[in-house]
Design an enzyme around this catalytic site. Structure first.
Site, mmCIF file in Angstrom:
data_model
loop_
_atom_site.group_PDB
_atom_site.id
_atom_site.type_symbol
_atom_site.label_atom_id
_atom_site.label_comp_id
_atom_site.label_asym_id
_atom_site.label_seq_id
_atom_site.Cartn_x
_atom_site.Cartn_y
_atom_site.Cartn_z
ATOM 1 N N TYR A 143 0.832 -1.204 0.066
ATOM 2 C CA TYR A 143 -0.160 0.175 0.137
ATOM 3 C C TYR A 143 0.983 1.244 0.131
ATOM 4 O O TYR A 143 1.881 1.380 0.663
ATOM 5 C CB TYR A 143 -0.820 -0.164 1.026
ATOM 6 C CG TYR A 143 -1.642 1.112 1.317
ATOM 7 C CD1 TYR A 143 -1.538 2.215 2.315
ATOM 8 C CD2 TYR A 143 -2.916 1.512 0.475
ATOM 9 C CE1 TYR A 143 -2.537 3.283 2.475
ATOM 10 C CE2 TYR A 143 -4.040 2.523 0.749
ATOM 11 C CZ TYR A 143 -3.379 3.410 1.456
ATOM 12 O OH TYR A 143 -4.354 4.434 1.670
ATOM 13 N N ASP A 238 9.275 2.980 -0.380
ATOM 14 C CA ASP A 238 8.365 3.771 0.272
ATOM 15 C C ASP A 238 8.646 3.362 1.704
ATOM 16 O O ASP A 238 8.323 2.207 2.314
ATOM 17 C CB ASP A 238 7.040 3.128 -0.024
ATOM 18 C CG ASP A 238 5.808 3.826 0.813
ATOM 19 O OD1 ASP A 238 4.508 3.592 0.055
ATOM 20 O OD2 ASP A 238 6.166 4.666 1.593
ATOM 21 N N LYS A 266 4.487 9.565 8.440
ATOM 22 C CA LYS A 266 4.237 9.130 9.820
ATOM 23 C C LYS A 266 5.431 9.668 10.945
ATOM 24 O O LYS A 266 5.335 10.700 11.506
ATOM 25 C CB LYS A 266 4.253 7.668 10.072
ATOM 26 C CG LYS A 266 3.025 6.878 9.180
ATOM 27 C CD LYS A 266 3.018 5.603 9.294
ATOM 28 C CE LYS A 266 2.346 4.966 7.980
ATOM 29 N NZ LYS A 266 0.647 4.916 8.647
HETATM 30 P P1 KE4 Z 1 -0.593 8.359 4.490
HETATM 31 O O1 KE4 Z 1 -1.388 8.885 3.336
HETATM 32 O O2 KE4 Z 1 -1.743 7.522 5.407
HETATM 33 O O3 KE4 Z 1 0.016 9.585 5.590
HETATM 34 O O4 KE4 Z 1 0.277 7.451 4.147
HETATM 35 C C1 KE4 Z 1 0.200 6.388 2.890
HETATM 36 C C2 KE4 Z 1 1.137 5.287 3.145
HETATM 37 C C3 KE4 Z 1 2.111 5.279 2.015
HETATM 38 N N1 KE4 Z 1 2.904 4.257 2.259
HETATM 39 C C4 KE4 Z 1 2.768 3.340 3.247
HETATM 40 C C5 KE4 Z 1 3.856 2.251 3.255
HETATM 41 C C6 KE4 Z 1 1.860 3.233 4.275
HETATM 42 O O5 KE4 Z 1 1.787 2.334 5.222
HETATM 43 C C7 KE4 Z 1 0.867 4.384 4.165
HETATM 44 C C8 KE4 Z 1 -0.105 4.475 5.160
HETATM 45 N N2 KE4 Z 1 -0.254 3.539 6.113
HETATM 46 C C9 KE4 Z 1 -1.714 3.062 6.392
HETATM 47 C C10 KE4 Z 1 -1.588 1.775 7.551
HETATM 48 N N3 KE4 Z 1 -1.490 0.684 6.837
HETATM 49 C C11 KE4 Z 1 -2.310 4.443 7.161
HETATM 50 C C12 KE4 Z 1 -3.227 4.241 7.961
HETATM 51 C C13 KE4 Z 1 -4.659 4.650 7.375
HETATM 52 O O6 KE4 Z 1 -4.966 4.552 6.154
HETATM 53 O O7 KE4 Z 1 -5.595 4.990 8.074
#
Ligand code: KE4
Length: 433
Positions: A143, A238, A266
């Site tokens: 993801y 990533d 994060k």
């Molecule tokens: P955000 O746009 O949610 O800040 O980041 C996206 C993203 C990009 N790359 C990786 C490897 C990520 O894990 C994420 C976001 N992680 C999720 C948890 N699996 C965020 C939690 C959510 O979607 O509420």
């Protein structure tokens, strides 16, 4: 127990899609009412009904120091007195960019944005602008945020819905997105053989943490580095989750593999909304206003978020033992699952990240993760929640350990997990560290 959360959830559903501002928070995969949180300090999180729990979600990663770390709170409170956002450059942005470059040397030039999604979307655009190529390769189950071109066989809550491709994404938006299988070198080689000159970038989670935690097999990251270099393709790590979590320098330091571009989120914001992307100067000089790749953001690098990010990174940089402490705690939890489960679950753990899969197979890719028993996972989640432990509300998320987790709380967690498996002795384990 959760009357106020239940009532708030019903009201929330009237005004917010699914009652939440991010799908994974709805607890759908685990069949429980989501706990509406009132406050969090250290390794504890308290919901609106007054239930205090040990928190292993840690906001899905930012909380590596624990919640409301006093040194970070003090800096943020002070910063608030000087205004929230100016829409103009500030010294903090220079300090944070320098810190990122010191801690992750491959990011000699970086751009701050406001989320991981924005960081990845911008890094992909930069890679396309730099190479003049259109295609990208991603891995099934990984993801990378919710930008159209990456919502293809995506992980996290997209995988939970078993509909890893989103509605509303035109076919044209994903026609340049090629799919490979994590840890499957042949699936990558095949894509390059078909289109040796057309792939702008390979984007990978150096430790996959959105199909549950799935570790790269020995040499897989080195393989991706070699094959991308061979075909003139950029390698994007990533590190939104692994950045500053696996080590001070993230997964690229941990595995000693240097990508061309890195995305962060994060931890880099210390819990405030920051994403970042960066890499070699010659690539990043493509980004506006230095170059022709456009990208912008009203709140990018704002004074409050950068204050939290700087304070957090400085604490990580100055504490050489923190990563050992984090790993030690996560290993204790992983070992307690192994000892208690007896053989029919698979635990993947690295540093302060871990997942338990209810399958007797070793989980090395999205297919393995999807083969796990998500209903058993929901049962495990519910037992822990009922015993005051707040863990990943989906099989396809990671369990996070913070520096604030006390040895007592780790011991209580291990005991509770042992009791869970003892009450259901059929579980057993295949264990990969
Ligand atoms: P955000 O746009 O949610 O800040 O980041 C996206 C993203 C990009 N790359 C990786 C490897 C990520 O894990 C994420 C976001 N992680 C999720 C948890 N699996 C965020 C939690 C959510 O979607 O509420």
């Amino acid at each position: 127990m959760d009357a106020k959360s239940k009532a708030l959830f019903e009201t929330a559903k009237k005004y917010i899609p699914g009652g939440v501002n991010s799908p994974v928070r709805a607890f759908a995969p685990v069949g429980r009412t989501p706990r509406f949180i009132a406050s969090a300090h250290g390794d504890r999180i308290t919901d609106v009904d007054g239930n205090e729990m040990i928190d292993y979600v840690c906001s899905f990663g930012p909380g590596i120091l624990g919640h409301a770390h006093p040194a970070v709170v003090e800096k943020v409170q002070e910063a608030c007195r000087h205004g929230f956002t100016y829409g103009a450059p500030t010294e903090n942005e220079v300090i944070l960019a320098q810190l990122i470059a010191e801690m992750i040397p491959s990011m000699e030039v970086s751009r701050l944005v406001s989320s991981g999604t924005e960081a990845v979307m911008s890094a992909i655009r930069t890679a396309r602008g730099y190479t003049g190529r259109d295609k990208i390769v991603k891995f099934k189950g990984c993801y990378h945020g919710h930008s159209d071109g990456l919502l293809v066989k995506a992980g996290s809550a997209a995988l939970t819905a078993f509909v890893p491709d989103s509605a509303g994404v035109p076919a044209d938006s994903v026609k340049h997105t090629l799919l490979a299988v994590y840890n499957d070198r042949a699936s990558v080689e095949e894509l390059f053989q078909k289109d040796p000159d057309g792939i702008a970038a390979v984007i990978v989670e150096p430790v996959a943490a959105n199909m549950g935690v799935v570790l790269p097999e020995d040499g897989f990251m080195e393989f991706l580095r070699r094959i991308t270099r061979k075909y003139g393709t950029l390698l994007i790590f990533d590190e939104v989750i692994t950045g500053f979590r696996l080590s001070c320098g993230g997964a690229q330091e941990y595995f000693q593999v240097t990508p061309d571009l890195t995305t962060l989120g994060k931890i880099v914001g210390g819990g405030m909304p920051i994403g970042a992307y960066g890499g070699k100067r010659e690539i990043m000089e493509m980004v506006s206003p230095a170059g022709p790749v456009y990208q912008a953001g009203t709140l990018s690098g704002n004074p409050i978020a950068t204050t939290a990010g700087i304070a957090t990174l400085k604490l990580l940089k100055e504490d050489k033992d923190i990563y050992h402490r984090l790993s030690d705690k996560a290993e204790k939890i992983a070992s307690s699952i192994k000892e208690a489960a007896g053989g029919r679950v698979c635990v993947n753990q690295i540093g302060s990240l871990l997942s338990v899969f209810f399958t007797s197979e070793k989980v090395t890719d999205d297919k393995g993760a999807l083969s796990s028993d998500v209903l058993r996972y929901a049962d495990y989640f519910g037992y822990l929640l009922d015993h005051g432990i707040y863990t990943a509300p989906s099989q396809f998320e990671a369990m996070f350990v913070s520096d604030a987790h006390t040895q007592e709380d780790i011991a209580f967690t291990c005991e509770t997990i042992r009791n869970y498996f003892l009450k259901s002795p059929s579980a057993s384990i295949c264990y990969t560290e």
